[in-house]
Design a protein around this motif. Structure first.
Motif, PDB file in Angstrom:
ATOM      1  N   ILE A 143      16.671  59.886  54.100  1.00  0.00           N
ATOM      2  CA  ILE A 143      15.772  58.740  53.912  1.00  0.00           C
ATOM      3  C   ILE A 143      14.596  59.165  53.047  1.00  0.00           C
ATOM      4  CG2 ILE A 143      14.218  57.121  55.082  1.00  0.00           C
ATOM      5  CD1 ILE A 143      16.117  57.238  57.495  1.00  0.00           C
ATOM      6  N   VAL A 144      14.484  58.563  51.867  1.00  0.00           N
ATOM      7  CA  VAL A 144      13.397  58.910  50.955  1.00  0.00           C
ATOM      8  C   VAL A 144      12.305  57.847  50.959  1.00  0.00           C
ATOM      9  CG1 VAL A 144      14.803  60.365  49.454  1.00  0.00           C
ATOM     10  CG2 VAL A 144      14.674  57.907  49.019  1.00  0.00           C
ATOM     11  N   ALA A 145      12.621  56.663  51.475  1.00  0.00           N
ATOM     12  CA  ALA A 145      11.606  55.607  51.660  1.00  0.00           C
ATOM     13  C   ALA A 145      11.944  54.890  52.957  1.00  0.00           C
ATOM     14  CB  ALA A 145      11.606  54.632  50.486  1.00  0.00           C
ATOM     15  N   PRO A 146      11.098  54.990  53.966  1.00  0.00           N
ATOM     16  CA  PRO A 146      11.417  54.376  55.255  1.00  0.00           C
ATOM     17  C   PRO A 146      11.478  52.856  55.162  1.00  0.00           C
ATOM     18  CG  PRO A 146       9.161  55.158  55.239  1.00  0.00           C
ATOM     19  CD  PRO A 146       9.772  55.641  53.969  1.00  0.00           C
ATOM     20  N   LEU A 147      12.186  52.262  56.093  1.00  0.00           N
ATOM     21  CA  LEU A 147      12.336  50.806  56.118  1.00  0.00           C
ATOM     22  C   LEU A 147      11.037  50.153  56.571  1.00  0.00           C
ATOM     23  CD1 LEU A 147      14.482  48.460  55.912  1.00  0.00           C
ATOM     24  CD2 LEU A 147      14.763  48.709  58.380  1.00  0.00           C
ATOM     25  N   ASP A 148      10.608  49.160  55.830  1.00  0.00           N
ATOM     26  CA  ASP A 148       9.410  48.399  56.199  1.00  0.00           C
ATOM     27  C   ASP A 148       9.854  47.246  57.099  1.00  0.00           C
ATOM     28  OD1 ASP A 148       7.248  46.678  56.361  1.00  0.00           O
ATOM     29  OD2 ASP A 148       6.567  47.100  54.313  1.00  0.00           O
ATOM     30  N   LEU A 171      23.150  47.868  51.833  1.00  0.00           N
ATOM     31  CA  LEU A 171      22.114  48.709  51.240  1.00  0.00           C
ATOM     32  C   LEU A 171      22.715  49.891  50.494  1.00  0.00           C
ATOM     33  CD1 LEU A 171      19.629  48.817  54.277  1.00  0.00           C
ATOM     34  CD2 LEU A 171      19.725  47.144  52.402  1.00  0.00           C
ATOM     35  N   VAL A 172      21.948  50.423  49.574  1.00  0.00           N
ATOM     36  CA  VAL A 172      22.394  51.570  48.780  1.00  0.00           C
ATOM     37  C   VAL A 172      22.597  52.792  49.687  1.00  0.00           C
ATOM     38  CG1 VAL A 172      21.657  53.201  46.992  1.00  0.00           C
ATOM     39  CG2 VAL A 172      21.312  50.751  46.673  1.00  0.00           C
ATOM     40  N   ASN A 173      23.720  53.470  49.503  1.00  0.00           N
ATOM     41  CA  ASN A 173      24.052  54.708  50.217  1.00  0.00           C
ATOM     42  C   ASN A 173      24.112  54.544  51.744  1.00  0.00           C
ATOM     43  OD1 ASN A 173      24.302  56.371  47.892  1.00  0.00           O
ATOM     44  ND2 ASN A 173      22.069  56.489  47.759  1.00  0.00           N
ATOM     45  N   ALA A 174      24.376  53.341  52.207  1.00  0.00           N
ATOM     46  CA  ALA A 174      24.477  53.121  53.652  1.00  0.00           C
ATOM     47  C   ALA A 174      25.700  53.814  54.244  1.00  0.00           C
ATOM     48  CB  ALA A 174      24.533  51.627  53.959  1.00  0.00           C
ATOM     49  N   THR A 175      26.703  54.110  53.422  1.00  0.00           N
ATOM     50  CA  THR A 175      27.870  54.830  53.959  1.00  0.00           C
ATOM     51  C   THR A 175      27.489  56.260  54.339  1.00  0.00           C
ATOM     52  OG1 THR A 175      28.505  55.377  51.688  1.00  0.00           O
ATOM     53  CG2 THR A 175      29.567  53.470  52.709  1.00  0.00           C
ATOM     54  N   GLU A 176      26.455  56.805  53.678  1.00  0.00           N
ATOM     55  CA  GLU A 176      26.017  58.164  54.000  1.00  0.00           C
ATOM     56  C   GLU A 176      25.065  58.173  55.190  1.00  0.00           C
ATOM     57  OE1 GLU A 176      27.488  60.665  52.292  1.00  0.00           O
ATOM     58  OE2 GLU A 176      28.554  58.911  51.524  1.00  0.00           O
ATOM     59  N   ASN A 177      24.277  57.123  55.325  1.00  0.00           N
ATOM     60  CA  ASN A 177      23.342  57.008  56.442  1.00  0.00           C
ATOM     61  C   ASN A 177      23.076  55.525  56.704  1.00  0.00           C
ATOM     62  OD1 ASN A 177      21.292  57.041  58.302  1.00  0.00           O
ATOM     63  ND2 ASN A 177      19.974  58.458  57.173  1.00  0.00           N
ATOM     64  N   PRO A 178      23.696  54.968  57.741  1.00  0.00           N
ATOM     65  CA  PRO A 178      23.572  53.519  57.974  1.00  0.00           C
ATOM     66  C   PRO A 178      22.348  53.129  58.807  1.00  0.00           C
ATOM     67  CG  PRO A 178      25.135  54.460  59.525  1.00  0.00           C
ATOM     68  CD  PRO A 178      24.654  55.605  58.680  1.00  0.00           C
ATOM     69  N   ALA A 179      21.402  54.034  59.003  1.00  0.00           N
ATOM     70  CA  ALA A 179      20.286  53.765  59.914  1.00  0.00           C
ATOM     71  C   ALA A 179      19.523  52.487  59.544  1.00  0.00           C
ATOM     72  CB  ALA A 179      19.332  54.964  59.925  1.00  0.00           C
ATOM     73  N   ALA A 183      19.115  49.038  61.635  1.00  0.00           N
ATOM     74  CA  ALA A 183      17.773  48.586  62.013  1.00  0.00           C
ATOM     75  C   ALA A 183      17.565  47.120  61.626  1.00  0.00           C
ATOM     76  CB  ALA A 183      16.720  49.469  61.342  1.00  0.00           C
ATOM     77  N   ILE A 184      18.067  46.729  60.468  1.00  0.00           N
ATOM     78  CA  ILE A 184      17.939  45.324  60.042  1.00  0.00           C
ATOM     79  C   ILE A 184      18.723  44.409  60.977  1.00  0.00           C
ATOM     80  CG2 ILE A 184      18.517  43.694  58.190  1.00  0.00           C
ATOM     81  CD1 ILE A 184      17.902  45.929  56.190  1.00  0.00           C
ATOM     82  N   GLN A 185      19.907  44.845  61.377  1.00  0.00           N
ATOM     83  CA  GLN A 185      20.689  44.051  62.330  1.00  0.00           C
ATOM     84  C   GLN A 185      19.911  43.866  63.632  1.00  0.00           C
ATOM     85  OE1 GLN A 185      24.114  45.962  64.186  1.00  0.00           O
ATOM     86  NE2 GLN A 185      25.312  44.091  63.910  1.00  0.00           N
ATOM     87  N   GLU A 186      19.275  44.927  64.079  1.00  0.00           N
ATOM     88  CA  GLU A 186      18.486  44.867  65.317  1.00  0.00           C
ATOM     89  C   GLU A 186      17.337  43.863  65.174  1.00  0.00           C
ATOM     90  OE1 GLU A 186      17.210  48.737  66.632  1.00  0.00           O
ATOM     91  OE2 GLU A 186      15.426  47.869  67.567  1.00  0.00           O
ATOM     92  N   ILE A 187      16.697  43.869  64.027  1.00  0.00           N
ATOM     93  CA  ILE A 187      15.577  42.942  63.800  1.00  0.00           C
ATOM     94  C   ILE A 187      16.058  41.487  63.780  1.00  0.00           C
ATOM     95  CG2 ILE A 187      13.877  42.219  62.068  1.00  0.00           C
ATOM     96  CD1 ILE A 187      13.655  45.231  61.311  1.00  0.00           C
ATOM     97  N   VAL A 188      17.177  41.246  63.103  1.00  0.00           N
ATOM     98  CA  VAL A 188      17.704  39.868  63.043  1.00  0.00           C
ATOM     99  C   VAL A 188      18.055  39.374  64.444  1.00  0.00           C
ATOM    100  CG1 VAL A 188      19.536  38.384  62.148  1.00  0.00           C
ATOM    101  CG2 VAL A 188      18.585  40.186  60.701  1.00  0.00           C
ATOM    102  N   LEU A 189      18.704  40.231  65.222  1.00  0.00           N
ATOM    103  CA  LEU A 189      19.092  39.830  66.573  1.00  0.00           C
ATOM    104  C   LEU A 189      17.867  39.649  67.461  1.00  0.00           C
ATOM    105  CD1 LEU A 189      22.249  42.089  67.120  1.00  0.00           C
ATOM    106  CD2 LEU A 189      22.144  39.662  66.529  1.00  0.00           C
ATOM    107  N   ASP A 190      16.798  40.406  67.162  1.00  0.00           N
ATOM    108  CA  ASP A 190      15.560  40.234  67.915  1.00  0.00           C
ATOM    109  C   ASP A 190      14.891  38.897  67.577  1.00  0.00           C
ATOM    110  OD1 ASP A 190      13.406  41.188  69.619  1.00  0.00           O
ATOM    111  OD2 ASP A 190      12.244  41.310  67.751  1.00  0.00           O
ATOM    112  N   GLU A 191      14.953  38.531  66.305  1.00  0.00           N
ATOM    113  CA  GLU A 191      14.350  37.272  65.859  1.00  0.00           C
ATOM    114  C   GLU A 191      15.171  36.070  66.310  1.00  0.00           C
ATOM    115  OE1 GLU A 191      11.572  36.485  63.739  1.00  0.00           O
ATOM    116  OE2 GLU A 191      10.920  38.469  64.382  1.00  0.00           O
ATOM    117  N   PHE A 192      16.507  36.234  66.243  1.00  0.00           N
ATOM    118  CA  PHE A 192      17.402  35.117  66.580  1.00  0.00           C
ATOM    119  C   PHE A 192      18.461  35.620  67.560  1.00  0.00           C
ATOM    120  CE2 PHE A 192      15.766  34.547  62.300  1.00  0.00           C
ATOM    121  CZ  PHE A 192      15.205  33.277  62.387  1.00  0.00           C
ATOM    122  N   PRO A 193      18.128  35.767  68.850  1.00  0.00           N
ATOM    123  CA  PRO A 193      19.058  36.329  69.846  1.00  0.00           C
ATOM    124  C   PRO A 193      20.352  35.514  69.924  1.00  0.00           C
ATOM    125  CG  PRO A 193      16.841  36.134  70.742  1.00  0.00           C
ATOM    126  CD  PRO A 193      16.832  35.407  69.434  1.00  0.00           C
TER     127      PRO A 193
END
Length: 709
Positions: A143-148, A171-179, A183-193
């Protein structure tokens, strides 16, 4: 073995029913508004023929398998939710721009040579529904730029406010690191359970495809997201219908990889073309069991003509980056060429060339061809076949549909006769001959681009219209042996009955098996084996989740390899190697690659001096199971010509006037008979047209040979 297999096509729902040693076939019209109705009608007919009750059958069968073109049709007709996409900041235009020649994908060869004249396909995700988020993972997975996260919440709310009904995250290079995708999936599910109204599905690119390459992974995920809802509701509807009828086991869905899985392990993307691919699987099984040699499978239904290639030995041709509709995607798929040519294909007048254009638009099952008398006004191939005398108006589709010749005649006269200044029979002949030639060109292209000759192949003709057009297609293609296989009208459904539970998992890698500069062999065995173990674990988990015992799980290791910097990669299946432990294993892999490559491109084509690389590691995880048994095909011996049940005038290509043609029924199809053309054999599910110069020889197992004199 007790088993039900169903293939839901655009026009008909086919059912193949196995009850111990009894094999039964049945068809019903596809009911698009509720697929369960067509399924029940086909199954009821099969049960009646077997002397059984539907409830008793469904409570006793070991499995119910579905193959369907539902996803294919939904994509063609653009019937899906409003999809939004979230990508890495700076990559917002990757999807709409596609690749350099991206919008040429899915066009025929002529159009690909003239891209300035080609039109871009209507986007599934418009540019206004694409948003980027601030994050970055490099090619090594760091991770060279953390997720905002606040930025993500803002973007998600904005997309939902704009009407998003499904969100794709790639996202770019998500196959190497899907974190970050997770995290985005977690946020969407948090916003819209999920339990609240307004919840929307979220699909992640790294879960749909493990390959490198942002564009293809994104398009794969977008199509998956577009089809997710319609496939979920359609399959859930079918599953509920089964449970209401006493079936308690999980429903199985055929995948375009040539395997199958339960619904909980199936992505919508994996179901596209699953019906025709089940037919290719049946062709492979028949070829292996009966020693047919090289086989080209052709499935002519009401909407499409599907061509599959099965060289001797049952070797499958796979596409790992196939084109679906107009988009390149990343999913292992048995190679299949689909033409928009079937019994329901609509014939139109081409003003520019003053000729008739056939398909790809189809009348489907509703309203269907004009002769169905259900409101269809446009002429189709079936209307032409009826006017030429090939079809019996009172005995079509097992008598479920009464054909109206006056409607067929009216549709052709009104639409085509005047502009072409031809009479109705001549126009019907042009339609019939034109669609045959169109399909033969497709067959010739499939064979010749892979270095095969048509005369070395046996053509399998199946599907509802296969035996009807078999002689005409073979005549144009230069093929002299055609086999209508057993259960030809439901052959794809029959193939679904042979499928195994199978999952592919793959990972994009950069591994140099032989470095031509330093002359070193690959030696990072630990990294290679770690990838294989990860993929095996994912495949094992898929199968265990479906109730498969751990000791029944099998794995097969495959690699995509290339020489030097070639763009073309070759898939190589490794027998006897599942891990790399030393130089001997590396040399064995290189040797196998060289053998496969030379077999495909010629003995002198291998170029190890350029270096050898591995781009993708792939593991097929599967479980063996029972299959439908085909008896050996018998030819020769003393044969006699049976007595026809009637005769009628029939128009053939190359004959100016109608020929008085004998008509036979099902009883003529025994191994003791031979029928010389011209002749017609009408059975409950299909019509066999024997053109002049051909003869028909049935076999003991129910298959029928068309042989050119």
């Amino acid at each position: 073995m007790k088993r039900i297999s169903v293939d839901i096509g655009g026009t008909f729902t086919d059912c193949f029913f196995v009850w111990d040693d009894t094999y039964v076939e049945a068809k019903a019209l596809t009911t698009h508004h509720n697929l369960a109705l067509g399924f029940n009608e086909a199954l009821d007919l099969a049960c009646t023929r077997a002397g059984l009750e539907r409830q008793a059958v469904l409570s006793a069968v070991d499995s119910v398998r579905y193959a369907t073109t539902l996803g294919t049709n939904a994509l063609i007709e653009r019937k899906g939710p409003k999809v939004a996409a979230i990508v890495t900041h700076g990559f917002e235009d990757t999807i709409p721009l596609s690749r350099g020649r991206g919008y040429g994908e899915g066009l025929d060869h002529t159009m690909q040579q003239n891209l300035p004249a080609a039109e871009r396909p209507e986007p599934i995700v418009p540019r206004s529904m694409i948003r980027s988020v601030r994050e970055r993972v490099n090619s090594a997975g760091r991770i060279v730029a953390p997720l905002d996260r606040d930025d993500v919440r803002h973007v998600v709310r904005e997309l939902v406010d704009a009407g998003a009904e499904a969100i794709v995250v790639s996202l770019v290079n998500a196959t190497e690191n899907p974190a970050h995708e997770l995290a985005i999936q977690e946020i969407v599910l948090d916003e819209f359970p999920p339990h609240e109204l307004g919840a929307i599905p979220v699909l992640l690119g790294h879960q749909v495809s493990g390959r490198k390459g942002e564009y293809v992974r994104a398009t794969s995920t977008i199509i998956d997201g577009f089809l997710h809802e319609i496939m979920f509701h359609a399959l859930s509807q079918l599953s509920t219908n089964l449970r209401d009828s006493g079936y308690t086991k999980p429903m199985l869905v055929i995948h375009n990889s040539g395997g199958m899985a339960q619904m909980n392990s199936t992505d919508a993307l994996q179901t596209i073309h699953s019906g025709p691919i089940a037919g290719v699987g049946a062709a492979e099984h028949l070829s292996t069991e009966t020693g047919l040699g090289h086989v080209i499978s052709t499935d002519m239904g009401g909407t499409s003509f599907d061509i599959g290639l099965v060289p001797e030995g049952g070797v499958k041709h796979y596409d790992f980056l196939p084109t679906i509709d107009r988009w390149l995607v990343s999913v292992p798929m048995v190679h299949l060429d689909t033409l928009g040519a079937g019994g329901g294909s609509i014939a139109t007048y081409d003003r520019i060339h003053d000729s008739i254009k056939i398909g790809p638009e189809s009348a489907g099952s509703n309203p269907g061809p004009a002769c169905y008398d259900r409101g269809g006004l446009r002429p189709t191939v079936t209307d032409a076949d009826l006017l030429l005398g090939y079809l019996d108006p009172g005995n079509y589709a097992n008598g479920f549909i009464t054909l109206n010749p006056r409607r067929a005649r009216f549709a052709i006269e009104e639409t085509l006769c005047d502009p072409l200044d031809m009479d109705v029979v001549d126009v019907a002949r042009v339609i019939k001959d034109g669609v045959d030639e169109q399909m033969a060109i497709g067959i010739g292209k499939e064979l010749r681009v892979r270095g095969y000759l048509p005369e070395d192949f046996t053509m399998l003709a199946y599907g509802g219209n296969g035996p009807l057009h078999a002689c005409g297609i073979a005549r144009h293609a230069g093929i002299k042996r055609v086999l209508a296989p057993p259960f030809s009208s439901v052959f794809s459904a029959c193939g679904a009955g042979n499928m195994k539970q199978l999952h592919f998992h793959e990972r994009g890698v950069h591994m140099t098996m032989y470095n031509a500069t330093s002359r070193e062999l690959f030696d990072d065995y630990e990294a290679f084996n770690a990838v294989v173990e990860e993929l095996e674990a994912r495949g094992r988990e898929d199968l265990l989740r479906q109730g498969v015992r751990a000791q029944d799980v099998r794995h097969r290791l495959e690699l995509d390899m290339r020489y030097g910097n070639q763009l073309l990669t070759q898939a190589v299946a490794l027998d006897g190697i599942d891990r790399v432990h030393g130089v001997g294993d590396v040399l064995s892999i290189i040797r196998t690659f060289g053998t496969v490559y030379s077999h495909r491109f010629g003995a002198e084509s291998a170029a190890p001096e350029a270096g050898i690389r591995c781009n993708t590691v792939r593991v097929a995880s599967y479980v063996d199971g029972d299959v439908v048994k085909f008896a050996s095909l018998e030819t020769g011996g003393t044969r006699t010509t049976p007595q026809p049940v009637g005769s009628r005038p029939v128009y053939f290509i190359g004959h100016a006037k109608a020929l008085d043609t004998p008509v036979y029924d099902q009883t003529a199809l025994t191994a003791a008979h031979v029928i010389a053309g011209p002749a017609i054999v009408t059975t409950e599910n299909t019509t066999f047209l024997v053109e002049p110069g051909w003869r028909l020889e049935p076999t003991r197992q129910g298959a029928v040979w068309f042989l050119q004199d």
